[in-house]
Write an enzyme that holds these catalytic residues in place. Structure first.
Site, PDB file in Angstrom:
ATOM      1  N   ASP A 134       0.821  -1.213   0.000  1.00 41.93           N
ATOM      2  CA  ASP A 134       0.000   0.000   0.000  1.00 41.93           C
ATOM      3  C   ASP A 134       0.856   1.265   0.000  1.00 41.93           C
ATOM      4  OD1 ASP A 134      -1.878  -1.947   0.235  1.00 41.93           O
ATOM      5  OD2 ASP A 134      -2.905  -1.106   1.958  1.00 41.93           O
ATOM      6  N   ASP A 177      -1.796  -4.145  -3.585  1.00 42.06           N
ATOM      7  CA  ASP A 177      -2.757  -3.025  -3.594  1.00 42.06           C
ATOM      8  C   ASP A 177      -2.052  -1.672  -3.537  1.00 42.06           C
ATOM      9  OD1 ASP A 177      -4.884  -4.728  -3.657  1.00 42.06           O
ATOM     10  OD2 ASP A 177      -5.319  -4.613  -1.529  1.00 42.06           O
TER      11      ASP A 177
END
Length: 319
Positions: A134, A177
């Site tokens: 992330d 992600d």
């Protein structure tokens, strides 16, 4: 304003330069930064600020917070407190700067943001974003948590306004992600590098949570998707929220990109609401014939709608 660790400028830290400005700064201020590794948890909460390296100086802003860090109250820090740089002032730009979270692999530390962007008219040019899990979050947070979400952090409870951001000729490196959130963001001529985790599913390039009434989410134009991961192990994206919107236009894709392209995050209902689109993908991973049936292949006429001016409005009408 000049920042230099050797005291040859007005400030020795970037945060000190930002803090010296008025809260509602109306004048465009450029903070020039001399070469160095700046270990700072940076908060840019004032508008109309530009930060840039001086000449070809290498400027790295780095910190090592992470989601699983235990705080003084005994609770974990969480994803949205783990940022290295938090940008909440409108009309911000950065040039030739590296933003890094050096906390380490997500399997050990969890999420660790390099930047948390939650403002409008944000631009990065010739910047690098380095991390593991992330790396780049472009807010705002979705309005309602879903299972697995742990919001908290510096912007929790504030009014959510969808901002616009522009990444030009940038390098983004991470694994899971690693570009996620609700903003309308254009990535133009960027390199997106997926780190190898030696797993069957090595990662997901995007996890958009685009609001239902927002036309554009993440748009990648003329980008290169690269990796040192095994072939067919990385998805183009999965929907953090059901109305996620992500498009790749004229992008080169390495062999690490999975043939099916997109994942539904185990939410079959999301297949009916997401807008995952491609036009003229090419390279070893760019074969669109084997994409999931619920993804969209744009026509030439449809692809013209994905111009920078159309997506970002008059703010970037020069592009």
């Amino acid at each position: 304003m000049i920042v230099a660790q050797d005291s040859t400028g007005q400030f020795t830290t970037i945060q000190a330069a930002v803090d010296s400005l008025p809260k509602n700064n109306r004048q465009t201020i450029t903070i020039q930064i001399k070469e160095g590794i700046y270990e700072e948890k940076l908060v840019i909460d004032k508008p109309n600020i530009t930060i840039e390296s001086i000449g070809r100086d290498k400027v790295i802003i780095t910190f090592g917070d992470y989601a699983r860090r235990i705080q003084k109250n005994g609770e974990e820090m969480g994803t949205f407190g783990s940022y290295t740089s938090l940008i909440t002032g409108d009309n911000f730009s950065a040039k030739n700067v590296t933003f890094q979270n050096h906390a380490g692999p997500g399997s050990i530390v969890g999420q660790a943001l390099a930047v948390y962007v939650d403002a409008d008219r944000i631009s990065f040019e010739n910047c690098s974003f380095l991390g593991n899990q992330d790396t780049v979050f472009t807010g705002p947070l979705p309005p309602k948590p879903m299972k697995g979400d742990r919001f908290g952090g510096p912007r929790d409870g504030l009014v959510r306004t969808v901002g616009r951001s522009y990444f030009k000729n940038c390098y983004i490196e991470v694994d899971v992600d690693f570009i996620f959130g609700s903003a309308t963001s254009v990535f133009h001529q960027c390199e997106i590098f997926c780190l190898d985790r030696s797993m069957d599913v090595n990662g997901y390039l995007t996890a958009a949570s685009t609001p239902e009434d927002t036309k554009f989410g993440y748009v990648f134009i003329d980008c290169h998707l690269t990796s040192n991961a095994a072939p067919n192990t990385v998805y183009l994206g999965r929907p953090w929220r059901n109305y996620a919107k992500t498009a790749f236009i004229n992008c080169w894709m390495g062999s690490h990109i999975k043939e099916e392209g997109w994942h539904n995050w185990n939410k079959p209902e999301a297949e009916k609401t997401t807008c995952y689109a491609e036009y003229n993908s090419y390279g070893p991973g760019g074969n669109m014939d084997r994409r999931v049936r619920w993804a969209k292949q744009l026509t030439e006429e449809e692809a013209k709608e994905y111009s920078i001016k159309t997506i970002l409005g008059n703010w970037k009408n020069e592009c």
